[in-house]
Design a protein around this motif. Structure first.
Motif, PDB file in Angstrom:
ATOM      1  N   VAL A   1       2.352 -51.626 -15.567  1.00 35.51           N
ATOM      2  CA  VAL A   1       2.888 -50.338 -16.009  1.00 35.51           C
ATOM      3  C   VAL A   1       4.135 -50.511 -16.876  1.00 35.51           C
ATOM      4  CG1 VAL A   1       4.582 -49.770 -14.194  1.00 35.51           C
ATOM      5  CG2 VAL A   1       3.165 -47.954 -15.181  1.00 35.51           C
TER       6      VAL A   1
ATOM      7  N   GLN B   1       4.278 -48.886 -20.461  1.00 36.44           N
ATOM      8  CA  GLN B   1       4.413 -47.426 -20.404  1.00 36.44           C
ATOM      9  C   GLN B   1       5.800 -47.032 -19.926  1.00 36.44           C
ATOM     10  OE1 GLN B   1      -0.065 -47.161 -18.583  1.00 36.44           O
ATOM     11  NE2 GLN B   1       1.324 -45.526 -18.046  1.00 36.44           N
TER      12      GLN B   1
ATOM     13  N   GLU C   1       8.272 -47.162 -22.743  1.00 35.54           N
ATOM     14  CA  GLU C   1       8.192 -46.014 -23.651  1.00 35.54           C
ATOM     15  C   GLU C   1       8.901 -44.796 -23.057  1.00 35.54           C
ATOM     16  OE1 GLU C   1       7.004 -46.305 -26.775  1.00 35.54           O
ATOM     17  OE2 GLU C   1       6.764 -48.397 -26.199  1.00 35.54           O
ATOM     18  N   GLU C   2       8.745 -44.598 -21.756  1.00 37.02           N
ATOM     19  CA  GLU C   2       9.390 -43.456 -21.127  1.00 37.02           C
ATOM     20  C   GLU C   2      10.902 -43.659 -21.031  1.00 37.02           C
ATOM     21  OE1 GLU C   2       9.370 -39.672 -18.860  1.00 37.02           O
ATOM     22  OE2 GLU C   2       8.663 -40.596 -20.728  1.00 37.02           O
TER      23      GLU C   2
ATOM     24  N   PHE D   1       6.670 -42.505 -15.630  1.00 38.64           N
ATOM     25  CA  PHE D   1       6.148 -43.747 -16.202  1.00 38.64           C
ATOM     26  C   PHE D   1       4.667 -43.650 -16.565  1.00 38.64           C
ATOM     27  CE2 PHE D   1       9.433 -46.822 -14.104  1.00 38.64           C
ATOM     28  CZ  PHE D   1      10.413 -46.316 -14.943  1.00 38.64           C
ATOM     29  N   ASP D   2       3.998 -42.588 -16.161  1.00 37.95           N
ATOM     30  CA  ASP D   2       2.584 -42.404 -16.501  1.00 37.95           C
ATOM     31  C   ASP D   2       2.393 -41.438 -17.669  1.00 37.95           C
ATOM     32  OD1 ASP D   2       1.468 -44.072 -14.425  1.00 37.95           O
ATOM     33  OD2 ASP D   2       2.067 -42.527 -12.998  1.00 37.95           O
ATOM     34  N   ARG D   3       3.475 -41.067 -18.340  1.00 37.91           N
ATOM     35  CA  ARG D   3       3.389 -40.082 -19.421  1.00 37.91           C
ATOM     36  C   ARG D   3       2.504 -40.596 -20.559  1.00 37.91           C
ATOM     37  NH1 ARG D   3       6.645 -35.889 -20.438  1.00 37.91           N
ATOM     38  NH2 ARG D   3       8.243 -36.709 -19.024  1.00 37.91           N
ATOM     39  N   LYS D   4       1.464 -39.832 -20.865  1.00 32.51           N
ATOM     40  CA  LYS D   4       0.568 -40.117 -21.980  1.00 32.51           C
ATOM     41  C   LYS D   4       0.048 -38.799 -22.565  1.00 32.51           C
ATOM     42  CE  LYS D   4      -1.314 -44.646 -20.651  1.00 32.51           C
ATOM     43  NZ  LYS D   4      -2.559 -45.406 -20.362  1.00 32.51           N
TER      44      LYS D   4
ATOM     45  N   ASN E   1       3.030 -40.295 -25.291  1.00 35.41           N
ATOM     46  CA  ASN E   1       4.488 -40.258 -25.237  1.00 35.41           C
ATOM     47  C   ASN E   1       5.010 -40.467 -26.668  1.00 35.41           C
ATOM     48  OD1 ASN E   1       7.200 -40.426 -24.667  1.00 35.41           O
ATOM     49  ND2 ASN E   1       6.961 -41.855 -22.958  1.00 35.41           N
TER      50      ASN E   1
ATOM     51  N   ARG F   1      10.049 -53.620 -29.017  1.00 36.58           N
ATOM     52  CA  ARG F   1       9.128 -53.412 -27.895  1.00 36.58           C
ATOM     53  C   ARG F   1       8.762 -54.736 -27.240  1.00 36.58           C
ATOM     54  NH1 ARG F   1       6.851 -48.808 -31.017  1.00 36.58           N
ATOM     55  NH2 ARG F   1       6.916 -46.988 -29.633  1.00 36.58           N
TER      56      ARG F   1
ATOM     57  N   ASN G   1       9.605 -55.598 -23.365  1.00 43.90           N
ATOM     58  CA  ASN G   1       8.516 -55.901 -22.435  1.00 43.90           C
ATOM     59  C   ASN G   1       8.714 -57.262 -21.779  1.00 43.90           C
ATOM     60  OD1 ASN G   1       5.990 -54.022 -22.222  1.00 43.90           O
ATOM     61  ND2 ASN G   1       6.649 -53.813 -24.335  1.00 43.90           N
TER      62      ASN G   1
END
Length: 395
Positions: A269, A272, A275-276, A330-333, A335, A354, A358
């Protein structure tokens, strides 16, 4: 178009720091821009803080320019961030390939090595100053690797970047002195890369800096000034923004243990989550444009030469774009945050950033899964890049 005052940066950011404080800014941003996407809290300064406002100002066909909107030690416009169409597209075509996902794939193993080498140095100690021992050196090392510069020069280059983004921090608030520090830092950047370019012309290498010397636009080689203006952009973008983002991400995770634990339990995760966290924290919180004519934007009149401050942080909690934007999910899609900017001037190094973020969060939580903020650590952020100066962690 009339030039802005030489001290505009210091003056404007002193005001912005008071009007949009960088510590836990999200509720304040939501409140300030709740009724309109554009406000004028100070004469001569417009703030655009909604998704619609930023789209209007950053549209390639809009009557706004990046030229002359920022003078932070630079003698000429940054390339490509302060160039407008049609020249902008020529520079981006050249530079985008150097920071493409494919190119980042080719250097990922080196990025992993840099991250783990830094962790090796303090993991057995059980604590670290995360800012000084990881967040600052990590992106700096990767940046130097990419350009083919010696690692021993990193502290020197970091001081130059600090002079641009944190001039006189904790020492002076005098706008004339702050401007002097920035100009001196900018000159040091030009001098450093001027010498490096001449050295590469005499002794070419397999590195990005040598590549710039051989690059062409419109059938001609880049001039020395163009290469210097590209390097100026790379220094101020490559050394400070990832550092700031890492400090904000870890401060958030340290204050929210359940979110931190999820990265340990579900490492898949992490992309993602980043990104959040970029949306929520938006470390590079603002950008600048100037109106090229008298006009009206979303019902707001603007004069020719008007300075417009784009609040990416405001747009990233805009309820029109993010109905639940005050929740970190953290599951926002999807985003579609604007932490890397908007429009044609979107961050050149977003793919590299990024990749670094990561790798950093993946390797940290693989090797140090149980950690916390050291009691009493100061979480105060600076401006214009929202950095925590001394983020202390323990495990």
């Amino acid at each position: 178009m009339k030039e802005l005052s030489p001290t505009w940066f210091a003056e404007t950011f002193q005001f912005l720091t008071e009007y949009l404080p960088p510590d836990k800014p999200q509720p304040n941003l939501l409140e300030k821009f709740s009724n309109t996407g554009i406000i004028e809290p100070k004469e001569g300064v417009m703030l655009a803080g909604s998704r619609a406002a930023l789209a209007a100002v950053t549209d390639p066909e809009a009557a706004f320019t990046t030229r002359g909107a920022v003078k932070i030690g630079n003698q000429r416009p940054h390339i490509p961030q302060q160039t407008d169409p049609p020249d902008h597209a020529k520079y981006r075509k050249l530079l985008d390939q150097l920071f493409s996902p494919k190119r980042m794939n080719s250097v990922e193993s080196e990025i992993f090595t840099r991250a783990n080498t830094l962790i090796d140095a303090f993991i057995d100690r059980g604590e670290c100053n995360f800012t000084d021992e990881f967040a600052e050196p990590f992106p700096g090392m990767v940046f130097l690797d990419l350009l083919g510069l010696p690692q021993a020069d990193r502290p020197q280059l970091q001081q130059m970047a600090d002079a641009i983004f944190h001039p006189g921090e904790g020492i002076t608030t005098d706008v004339a002195e702050i401007t002097r520090i920035q100009n001196a830092g900018g000159q040091q950047i030009y001098d450093y890369f001027g010498a490096a370019i001449e050295e590469r012309r005499k002794s070419p290498r397999e590195d990005m800096l040598t590549g710039f010397i051989g690059s062409e636009i419109d059938g001609r080689r880049l001039t020395t000034e163009e290469i210097l203006d590209i390097c100026f952009t790379l220094v101020i973008g490559g050394l400070d923004t990832v550092k700031a983002t890492l400090t904000q991400c870890m401060a958030f995770l340290g204050q929210n243990p359940s979110h931190r634990q999820r990265l340990v339990d579900e490492p898949g995760v992490i992309p993602q989550a980043i990104e959040e966290l970029l949306r929520w924290e938006t470390p590079a919180a603002v950008s600048f444009r100037r109106s090229t004519k008298d006009q009206e934007v979303l019902g707001c009149p603007m004069r020719e030469g008007q300075l417009v401050v784009l609040s990416f942080g405001g747009a990233n909690v805009d309820p029109e774009a993010f109905p639940d934007g005050m929740t970190v999910d953290f599951d926002r899609k999807p985003n579609r945050h604007l932490a890397f900017g908007s429009g044609i001037h979107r961050c050149l190094g977003s793919h590299l950033a990024r990749r670094e973020l990561n790798v950093a969060l993946q390797e940290w939580h693989r090797r140090i899964p149980e950690w916390s903020l050291k009691t009493g650590t100061n979480l105060t952020s600076s401006m214009p890049i929202r950095t925590i100066a001394n983020l202390e962690l323990v495990w």
